[in-house]
Write a protein that holds these residues in place. Structure first.
Motif, PDB file in Angstrom:
ATOM      1  N   ALA A 190       0.833  -1.206   0.000  1.00  0.00           N
ATOM      2  CA  ALA A 190       0.000   0.000   0.000  1.00  0.00           C
ATOM      3  C   ALA A 190       0.867   1.255   0.000  1.00  0.00           C
ATOM      4  O   ALA A 190       0.556   2.237  -0.694  1.00  0.00           O
ATOM      5  CB  ALA A 190      -0.923  -0.008   1.214  1.00  0.00           C
ATOM      6  N   ALA A 191       1.946   1.219   0.766  1.00  0.00           N
ATOM      7  CA  ALA A 191       2.850   2.375   0.806  1.00  0.00           C
ATOM      8  C   ALA A 191       3.500   2.608  -0.561  1.00  0.00           C
ATOM      9  O   ALA A 191       3.573   3.743  -1.039  1.00  0.00           O
ATOM     10  CB  ALA A 191       3.916   2.164   1.879  1.00  0.00           C
ATOM     11  N   ARG A 192       3.941   1.527  -1.175  1.00  0.00           N
ATOM     12  CA  ARG A 192       4.555   1.661  -2.501  1.00  0.00           C
ATOM     13  C   ARG A 192       3.531   2.161  -3.522  1.00  0.00           C
ATOM     14  O   ARG A 192       3.848   2.994  -4.380  1.00  0.00           O
ATOM     15  CB  ARG A 192       5.151   0.330  -2.942  1.00  0.00           C
ATOM     16  N   ALA A 193       2.288   1.658  -3.418  1.00  0.00           N
ATOM     17  CA  ALA A 193       1.236   2.086  -4.342  1.00  0.00           C
ATOM     18  C   ALA A 193       0.906   3.566  -4.172  1.00  0.00           C
ATOM     19  O   ALA A 193       0.478   4.230  -5.130  1.00  0.00           O
ATOM     20  CB  ALA A 193      -0.017   1.241  -4.134  1.00  0.00           C
ATOM     21  N   SER A 194       1.126   4.100  -2.975  1.00  0.00           N
ATOM     22  CA  SER A 194       0.849   5.518  -2.729  1.00  0.00           C
ATOM     23  C   SER A 194       1.972   6.415  -3.255  1.00  0.00           C
ATOM     24  O   SER A 194       1.868   7.638  -3.180  1.00  0.00           O
ATOM     25  CB  SER A 194       0.658   5.767  -1.232  1.00  0.00           C
ATOM     26  N   GLY A 195       3.050   5.799  -3.758  1.00  0.00           N
ATOM     27  CA  GLY A 195       4.136   6.575  -4.338  1.00  0.00           C
ATOM     28  C   GLY A 195       5.384   6.651  -3.486  1.00  0.00           C
ATOM     29  O   GLY A 195       6.303   7.416  -3.802  1.00  0.00           O
ATOM     30  N   ILE A 196       5.460   5.849  -2.420  1.00  0.00           N
ATOM     31  CA  ILE A 196       6.631   5.852  -1.547  1.00  0.00           C
ATOM     32  C   ILE A 196       7.622   4.797  -2.020  1.00  0.00           C
ATOM     33  O   ILE A 196       7.267   3.623  -2.174  1.00  0.00           O
ATOM     34  CB  ILE A 196       6.234   5.578  -0.079  1.00  0.00           C
ATOM     35  N   GLU A 197       8.847   5.192  -2.260  1.00  0.00           N
ATOM     36  CA  GLU A 197       9.915   4.267  -2.628  1.00  0.00           C
ATOM     37  C   GLU A 197      10.577   3.772  -1.349  1.00  0.00           C
ATOM     38  O   GLU A 197      11.033   4.575  -0.528  1.00  0.00           O
ATOM     39  CB  GLU A 197      10.938   4.975  -3.514  1.00  0.00           C
ATOM     40  N   ILE A 198      10.621   2.449  -1.154  1.00  0.00           N
ATOM     41  CA  ILE A 198      11.088   1.880   0.106  1.00  0.00           C
ATOM     42  C   ILE A 198      12.423   1.165  -0.071  1.00  0.00           C
ATOM     43  O   ILE A 198      12.562   0.289  -0.933  1.00  0.00           O
ATOM     44  CB  ILE A 198      10.055   0.891   0.697  1.00  0.00           C
ATOM     45  N   TYR A 199      13.381   1.549   0.777  1.00  0.00           N
ATOM     46  CA  TYR A 199      14.656   0.846   0.888  1.00  0.00           C
ATOM     47  C   TYR A 199      14.669   0.113   2.227  1.00  0.00           C
ATOM     48  O   TYR A 199      14.313   0.702   3.258  1.00  0.00           O
ATOM     49  CB  TYR A 199      15.830   1.829   0.836  1.00  0.00           C
ATOM     50  N   ALA A 200      15.085  -1.140   2.217  1.00  0.00           N
ATOM     51  CA  ALA A 200      15.134  -1.944   3.433  1.00  0.00           C
ATOM     52  C   ALA A 200      16.575  -2.308   3.750  1.00  0.00           C
ATOM     53  O   ALA A 200      17.260  -2.925   2.928  1.00  0.00           O
ATOM     54  CB  ALA A 200      14.292  -3.205   3.276  1.00  0.00           C
ATOM     55  N   VAL A 201      17.019  -1.921   4.943  1.00  0.00           N
ATOM     56  CA  VAL A 201      18.388  -2.206   5.386  1.00  0.00           C
ATOM     57  C   VAL A 201      18.316  -3.227   6.513  1.00  0.00           C
ATOM     58  O   VAL A 201      17.728  -2.961   7.568  1.00  0.00           O
ATOM     59  CB  VAL A 201      19.095  -0.927   5.875  1.00  0.00           C
ATOM     60  N   GLY A 202      18.900  -4.394   6.292  1.00  0.00           N
ATOM     61  CA  GLY A 202      18.939  -5.435   7.307  1.00  0.00           C
ATOM     62  C   GLY A 202      20.292  -5.511   7.974  1.00  0.00           C
ATOM     63  O   GLY A 202      21.329  -5.393   7.307  1.00  0.00           O
ATOM     64  N   VAL A 203      20.292  -5.717   9.283  1.00  0.00           N
ATOM     65  CA  VAL A 203      21.531  -5.824  10.045  1.00  0.00           C
ATOM     66  C   VAL A 203      21.520  -7.140  10.824  1.00  0.00           C
ATOM     67  O   VAL A 203      20.496  -7.513  11.422  1.00  0.00           O
ATOM     68  CB  VAL A 203      21.696  -4.643  11.029  1.00  0.00           C
ATOM     69  N   ASP A 204      22.630  -7.857  10.796  1.00  0.00           N
ATOM     70  CA  ASP A 204      22.840  -9.046  11.616  1.00  0.00           C
ATOM     71  C   ASP A 204      21.741 -10.088  11.433  1.00  0.00           C
ATOM     72  O   ASP A 204      21.688 -10.780  10.431  1.00  0.00           O
ATOM     73  CB  ASP A 204      22.982  -8.627  13.082  1.00  0.00           C
ATOM     74  N   ARG A 205      20.785 -10.159  12.379  1.00  0.00           N
ATOM     75  CA  ARG A 205      19.768 -11.216  12.372  1.00  0.00           C
ATOM     76  C   ARG A 205      18.540 -10.868  11.531  1.00  0.00           C
ATOM     77  O   ARG A 205      17.512 -11.554  11.636  1.00  0.00           O
ATOM     78  CB  ARG A 205      19.316 -11.493  13.816  1.00  0.00           C
ATOM     79  N   ALA A 206      18.597  -9.837  10.771  1.00  0.00           N
ATOM     80  CA  ALA A 206      17.427  -9.405   9.998  1.00  0.00           C
ATOM     81  C   ALA A 206      16.933 -10.520   9.076  1.00  0.00           C
ATOM     82  O   ALA A 206      17.725 -11.275   8.519  1.00  0.00           O
ATOM     83  CB  ALA A 206      17.772  -8.164   9.184  1.00  0.00           C
ATOM     84  N   ASP A 207      15.613 -10.597   8.929  1.00  0.00           N
ATOM     85  CA  ASP A 207      14.989 -11.609   8.083  1.00  0.00           C
ATOM     86  C   ASP A 207      14.959 -11.110   6.635  1.00  0.00           C
ATOM     87  O   ASP A 207      14.254 -10.148   6.315  1.00  0.00           O
ATOM     88  CB  ASP A 207      13.569 -11.881   8.588  1.00  0.00           C
ATOM     89  N   MET A 208      15.714 -11.767   5.762  1.00  0.00           N
ATOM     90  CA  MET A 208      15.838 -11.315   4.379  1.00  0.00           C
ATOM     91  C   MET A 208      14.515 -11.377   3.634  1.00  0.00           C
ATOM     92  O   MET A 208      14.216 -10.518   2.803  1.00  0.00           O
ATOM     93  CB  MET A 208      16.893 -12.148   3.643  1.00  0.00           C
ATOM     94  N   ARG A 209      13.700 -12.372   3.933  1.00  0.00           N
ATOM     95  CA  ARG A 209      12.408 -12.482   3.238  1.00  0.00           C
ATOM     96  C   ARG A 209      11.546 -11.258   3.541  1.00  0.00           C
ATOM     97  O   ARG A 209      10.908 -10.694   2.646  1.00  0.00           O
ATOM     98  CB  ARG A 209      11.681 -13.762   3.651  1.00  0.00           C
ATOM     99  N   SER A 210      11.536 -10.842   4.797  1.00  0.00           N
ATOM    100  CA  SER A 210      10.742  -9.672   5.184  1.00  0.00           C
ATOM    101  C   SER A 210      11.280  -8.407   4.520  1.00  0.00           C
ATOM    102  O   SER A 210      10.514  -7.539   4.098  1.00  0.00           O
ATOM    103  CB  SER A 210      10.749  -9.510   6.704  1.00  0.00           C
ATOM    104  N   LEU A 211      12.596  -8.300   4.429  1.00  0.00           N
ATOM    105  CA  LEU A 211      13.191  -7.137   3.770  1.00  0.00           C
ATOM    106  C   LEU A 211      12.718  -7.039   2.325  1.00  0.00           C
ATOM    107  O   LEU A 211      12.387  -5.957   1.833  1.00  0.00           O
ATOM    108  CB  LEU A 211      14.711  -7.218   3.820  1.00  0.00           C
ATOM    109  N   LYS A 212      12.689  -8.200   1.656  1.00  0.00           N
ATOM    110  CA  LYS A 212      12.263  -8.225   0.256  1.00  0.00           C
ATOM    111  C   LYS A 212      10.779  -7.924   0.106  1.00  0.00           C
ATOM    112  O   LYS A 212      10.353  -7.328  -0.890  1.00  0.00           O
ATOM    113  CB  LYS A 212      12.595  -9.582  -0.358  1.00  0.00           C
ATOM    114  N   LEU A 213       9.973  -8.318   1.098  1.00  0.00           N
ATOM    115  CA  LEU A 213       8.542  -8.013   1.046  1.00  0.00           C
ATOM    116  C   LEU A 213       8.286  -6.516   1.217  1.00  0.00           C
ATOM    117  O   LEU A 213       7.318  -5.971   0.683  1.00  0.00           O
ATOM    118  CB  LEU A 213       7.797  -8.789   2.139  1.00  0.00           C
TER     119      LEU A 213
END
Length: 295
Positions: A190-213
């Motif tokens: 929904a955020a992307r559809a509203s025109g927001i470009e999202i960058y996801a930065v994962g550190v250490d134990r971050a879940d890569m699947r969630s970052l990609k979603l």
């Protein structure tokens, strides 16, 4: 008479050699290269790769930029300080101002807190001072809730975002070291559809699947990962390239129209110079004829 004609031919030969030396009439590609080189040197800004060498590197791309930072229990106090240093370093790379880039910060754990809005601070110094005052919230990791709050409140015109008619890019940078405890797929879409470009930065134990979603496409340009908070500052230069790079469009000239026009202009100039020199030679010849006639 033969000597006179020989003198005339010699004079004309000298003029032609002078013309050829000053301009390569047999090499139009040389003109094209000169033209492109001149345009490149005069038209493009000088770029500096050393971030310390300049106070501003992003004048070509104003942004409404919102940092969404994870301060849950897994982020230790010393690590959270490194996140704040990363934010301050990022601000240093931006051209901050009312008509340039505006910055906001959303802090989250099990609750979400907007630390300051896009309209709150419009200079680098005041933004960095506000960043130093941010405290961790501890507890859970409600990333989806944080994205929704950013979309519904931080990116609104009331909070300082520019209207769509201004065509200012809206960018969210999420920094997290864990797995979201709520759903992120739908709210991120929904955020992307509203025109927001999202960058996801994962550190250490971050879940890569969630970052990609969460991240915008293409994922290879919007998902980043670092092993520890101790090296997160390495991403500053990467984001500088991503957010601030001046993209130069190279216009192809398959018909070589520019080369022909340049060739014509230079040829006309050379012909004018040649005519002037011929006129001077003609005057000298007339003077010689008058002298011979008197003899």
């Amino acid at each position: 008479m033969k000597s006179f004609i020989g003198s005339l031919v010699y004079c004309l030969s000298v003029l032609l050699l002078d013309l050829c030396d000053s301009y390569d009439l047999n090499n139009p590609s040389y003109i094209l290269a000169q033209s492109y080189a001149q345009r490149r040197n005069n038209g493009l800004p000088h770029r500096t790769l050393n971030p310390a060498a300049t106070d501003s590197q992003c004048r070509s791309r104003p942004l409404d930029l919102v940092f969404i930072i994870d301060s849950s229990r897994s982020v230790r106090p010393g690590e959270f300080e490194k996140v704040k240093i990363f934010l301050a370093d990022m601000v240093d790379t931006l051209d901050v101002g009312p008509d340039a880039t505006r910055v906001a910060v959303v802090n989250y754990a099990s609750t979400v807190k907007i630390e300051f809005l896009l309209k709150s601070h419009l200079t680098k110094d005041t933004i960095k001072q506000a960043i130093t005052r941010i405290e961790p919230l501890a507890a859970g990791t409600m990333t989806g809730m944080a994205i929704k709050k950013a979309m519904d409140e931080a990116f609104t015109e009331k909070s300082g975002a520019r209207p769509k008619s201004k065509n200012i890019s809206k960018v969210a940078i999420i920094v997290t070291d864990g797995r979201p405890q709520d759903q992120v797929e739908e709210v991120s879409a929904a955020a992307r559809a509203s025109g927001i470009e999202i960058y996801a930065v994962g550190v250490d134990r971050a879940d890569m699947r969630s970052l990609k979603l969460m991240a915008s496409n293409p994922l290879e340009d919007h998902v980043f990962y670092v092993e520890t908070y101790g090296v997160i500052e390495k991403l500053t230069s990467k984001f500088r390239e991503t957010l601030c790079e001046v993209k130069v469009e190279i216009v192809q000239d398959p018909c070589m129209c520019e080369a022909r026009l340049a060739f014509q202009r230079q040829t006309q100039t050379s012909i004018q110079d040649l005519n002037a020199k011929l006129a001077a030679v003609t005057r000298k010849i007339e003077q010689m004829e008058n002298m011979l006639g008197r003899m």
